[in-house]
Design a protein around this motif. Structure first.
Motif, PDB file in Angstrom:
ATOM      1  N   GLU A 100       1.047  -1.312  -0.139  1.00 31.89           N
ATOM      2  CA  GLU A 100       0.000   0.065   0.074  1.00 31.89           C
ATOM      3  C   GLU A 100       0.816   1.151   0.174  1.00 31.89           C
ATOM      4  OE1 GLU A 100      -3.620   1.998   2.621  1.00 31.89           O
ATOM      5  OE2 GLU A 100      -2.708   0.189   3.508  1.00 31.89           O
ATOM      6  N   PHE A 101       1.802   1.201   0.708  1.00 30.73           N
ATOM      7  CA  PHE A 101       2.834   2.476   0.981  1.00 30.73           C
ATOM      8  C   PHE A 101       3.557   2.679  -0.507  1.00 30.73           C
ATOM      9  CE2 PHE A 101       3.531   2.343   5.820  1.00 30.73           C
ATOM     10  CZ  PHE A 101       2.168   2.602   6.024  1.00 30.73           C
ATOM     11  N   ARG A 102       3.872   1.639  -1.012  1.00 33.93           N
ATOM     12  CA  ARG A 102       4.887   1.694  -2.292  1.00 33.93           C
ATOM     13  C   ARG A 102       3.855   2.282  -3.326  1.00 33.93           C
ATOM     14  NH1 ARG A 102       5.949  -3.144  -2.137  1.00 33.93           N
ATOM     15  NH2 ARG A 102       4.288  -3.922  -3.914  1.00 33.93           N
ATOM     16  N   GLN A 103       2.783   1.524  -3.622  1.00 36.88           N
ATOM     17  CA  GLN A 103       1.772   2.112  -4.756  1.00 36.88           C
ATOM     18  C   GLN A 103       1.270   3.419  -4.373  1.00 36.88           C
ATOM     19  OE1 GLN A 103      -0.966  -1.104  -4.598  1.00 36.88           O
ATOM     20  NE2 GLN A 103       0.676  -2.764  -5.081  1.00 36.88           N
ATOM     21  N   ALA A 126       7.321   9.609 -14.919  1.00 42.27           N
ATOM     22  CA  ALA A 126       6.518   8.765 -14.094  1.00 42.27           C
ATOM     23  C   ALA A 126       7.446   7.615 -13.404  1.00 42.27           C
ATOM     24  CB  ALA A 126       5.437   8.067 -14.762  1.00 42.27           C
ATOM     25  N   ILE A 127       7.386   7.436 -12.062  1.00 41.73           N
ATOM     26  CA  ILE A 127       7.999   6.241 -11.680  1.00 41.73           C
ATOM     27  C   ILE A 127       6.857   4.791 -11.318  1.00 41.73           C
ATOM     28  CG2 ILE A 127       9.614   7.606 -10.151  1.00 41.73           C
ATOM     29  CD1 ILE A 127       8.017   7.130  -7.726  1.00 41.73           C
ATOM     30  N   THR A 135       5.330  -6.547  -8.580  1.00 45.28           N
ATOM     31  CA  THR A 135       4.465  -7.494  -9.484  1.00 45.28           C
ATOM     32  C   THR A 135       4.266  -6.738 -10.723  1.00 45.28           C
ATOM     33  OG1 THR A 135       2.256  -6.628  -8.567  1.00 45.28           O
ATOM     34  CG2 THR A 135       3.409  -8.382  -7.340  1.00 45.28           C
ATOM     35  N   PRO A 136       3.658  -7.707 -11.639  1.00 42.97           N
ATOM     36  CA  PRO A 136       3.330  -7.103 -13.049  1.00 42.97           C
ATOM     37  C   PRO A 136       2.183  -6.335 -12.958  1.00 42.97           C
ATOM     38  CG  PRO A 136       4.156  -9.324 -13.386  1.00 42.97           C
ATOM     39  CD  PRO A 136       4.035  -9.005 -11.825  1.00 42.97           C
ATOM     40  N   GLU A 137       1.214  -6.656 -12.237  1.00 46.62           N
ATOM     41  CA  GLU A 137      -0.131  -6.271 -11.901  1.00 46.62           C
ATOM     42  C   GLU A 137      -0.119  -4.763 -11.506  1.00 46.62           C
ATOM     43  OE1 GLU A 137      -0.553 -10.414 -12.330  1.00 46.62           O
ATOM     44  OE2 GLU A 137       0.776  -9.157 -10.646  1.00 46.62           O
ATOM     45  N   ALA A 152      -1.078  -1.470 -13.654  1.00 47.54           N
ATOM     46  CA  ALA A 152      -2.058  -0.537 -13.115  1.00 47.54           C
ATOM     47  C   ALA A 152      -1.448   1.183 -12.957  1.00 47.54           C
ATOM     48  CB  ALA A 152      -2.549  -0.895 -11.673  1.00 47.54           C
ATOM     49  N   GLU A 153      -0.072   1.308 -12.660  1.00 45.14           N
ATOM     50  CA  GLU A 153       0.318   2.464 -12.666  1.00 45.14           C
ATOM     51  C   GLU A 153       0.685   2.965 -13.886  1.00 45.14           C
ATOM     52  OE1 GLU A 153       0.959   6.116 -10.892  1.00 45.14           O
ATOM     53  OE2 GLU A 153       0.143   4.023  -9.885  1.00 45.14           O
ATOM     54  N   LEU A 154       1.237   2.154 -14.852  1.00 44.29           N
ATOM     55  CA  LEU A 154       1.271   2.558 -16.245  1.00 44.29           C
ATOM     56  C   LEU A 154       0.164   3.152 -16.785  1.00 44.29           C
ATOM     57  CD1 LEU A 154       3.773  -0.378 -17.516  1.00 44.29           C
ATOM     58  CD2 LEU A 154       4.242   2.350 -17.546  1.00 44.29           C
ATOM     59  N   ASP A 155      -0.860   2.313 -16.630  1.00 43.42           N
ATOM     60  CA  ASP A 155      -2.466   2.835 -17.181  1.00 43.42           C
ATOM     61  C   ASP A 155      -2.700   4.038 -16.576  1.00 43.42           C
ATOM     62  OD1 ASP A 155      -2.825   0.672 -19.095  1.00 43.42           O
ATOM     63  OD2 ASP A 155      -3.738  -0.330 -17.481  1.00 43.42           O
ATOM     64  N   TYR A 156      -2.406   4.485 -15.541  1.00 44.40           N
ATOM     65  CA  TYR A 156      -2.823   5.781 -14.679  1.00 44.40           C
ATOM     66  C   TYR A 156      -1.897   7.062 -15.153  1.00 44.40           C
ATOM     67  CZ  TYR A 156      -3.786   9.179 -11.419  1.00 44.40           C
ATOM     68  OH  TYR A 156      -4.173  10.338 -10.767  1.00 44.40           O
TER      69      TYR A 156
END
Length: 354
Positions: free
Chosen positions: A5-8, A33-34, A39-41, A45-49
């Protein structure tokens, strides 16, 4: 950050901050963007955002993930290994690379090797800092190559930042040499089963000095130490993730896909362009990417002048310097996103080159 949670959340907050802070300067700056990579998931998710929603067009991926070795779980101090997303990764990261292709972004890595191996001094920053970026970047590059990533994604470009290019020249030369001597066919030259033991024993009896002959009974054990005749056949092909027939094909999985960020004051940058030394007369794709805000740049107004000293000293040509200071970076970002430099002075430069 090992807490999911902290990392994401930290990555999401940083990307929001970068997007809002630099959006009005898009004609000069492309905020980065970092992307978390545990995990790939979470990466997807962050790439999409960050790319899909915020519109950021350059990305920096976490350089590696420290994962516990399974057999060490529960121990007082569990051992860890470095997962660099290619060779023997805990996950299949191909969906991440495909997402990068789909979004038109080129993965870049920046990782530190401080705290690894011999870089664990408790008293000296310099002792730990020397060579640490090169060590970390080499691990990622080697993993992607031997993991077959560039063969499965031949159009995807990867950048390794701040480590220079000297390590890349060494890795390129070394991997070509290893393949030539240890590919599945060549390694049969060292197969202990091909040894004519009767003839070997005869030569030993005829020519070995007396001090050796007294240990004749130990020959079999010594030979087994040097090479295991019972090795499993399926472990012999250490290039199993890439399908190449010759060194030139292996080179084509390295040179076109990898780019190497270099400091202005590093004379080793010239190695990238040394076609007399690099295998097959290749030039590696070195990038001028000096850290103008770090202690190693005492005057940020002189970095370009300092970088050009390689030309002044006739270590590289003006054409090489153009590749180093501009064209390689343009190629890195524009190959998968032709509009990357739209409405910038680089767009005007590209029009003039046509």
């Amino acid at each position: 950050m090992k807490n999911d949670e902290f990392r994401q959340s930290a990555c999401r907050a940083f990307n929001l901050y970068h997007s809002s802070l630099y959006s009005e300067y898009s004609d000069r700056l492309a905020p980065v963007a970092i992307i978390p990579m545990h995990t790939p998931e979470e990466a997807i998710a962050e790439l999409d955002y960050a790319v899909g929603e915020l519109g950021l067009k350059s990305i920096l991926l976490q350089g590696f993930v420290q994962r516990p070795i399974p057999v060490a779980k529960g121990s007082a101090r569990p051992a860890e290994y470095l997962d660099c997303y290619g060779w023997e990764s805990a996950y299949d990261y191909d969906p991440v690379w495909q997402k990068c292709m789909d979004l038109g972004v080129s993965p870049a890595f920046h990782a530190s090797g401080m705290g690894w191996g011999s870089r664990m001094s408790t008293s000296s920053y310099v002792f730990n800092h020397l060579g640490n970026f090169a060590t970390a970047q080499e691990a990622i590059c080697r993993s992607l190559l031997l993991g077959g990533v560039t063969q499965r994604f031949p159009d995807l470009k990867f950048a390794f930042l701040e480590g220079g290019v000297g390590w890349a020249c060494n890795l390129f030369s070394d991997v070509i040499s290893h393949w030539e001597k240890r590919n599945l066919n060549a390694i049969q030259r060292y197969n202990p089963k091909n040894l004519d033991r009767d003839y070997f024993d005869q030569l030993f009896d005829d020519y070995a000095p007396d001090s050796f002959k007294s240990h004749r009974a130990d020959i079999g054990r010594a030979l087994k130490v040097l090479s295991n005749p019972d090795e499993k056949p399926d472990t012999l092909n250490e290039f199993c993730n890439i399908d190449v027939k010759n060194a030139e094909e292996l080179s084509d999985l390295f040179v076109p896909n990898f780019y190497f960020g270099c400091e202005a004051d590093d004379p080793i940058n010239a190695y990238a362009f040394n076609t007399k030394v690099n295998p097959q007369g290749k030039k590696l794709k070195a990038l001028f990417s000096s850290d103008i805000s770090h202690w190693d740049v005492t005057d940020m107004g002189e970095v370009l002048i300092e970088a050009h000293e390689l030309v002044d000293k006739e270590l590289i040509s003006e054409q090489d310097f153009q590749l180093f200071s501009c064209d390689n970076a343009v190629e890195l970002y524009r190959t998968n996103n032709p509009q990357f430099f739209q409405d910038t002075v680089i767009e005007d430069y590209l029009k003039q080159k046509k």
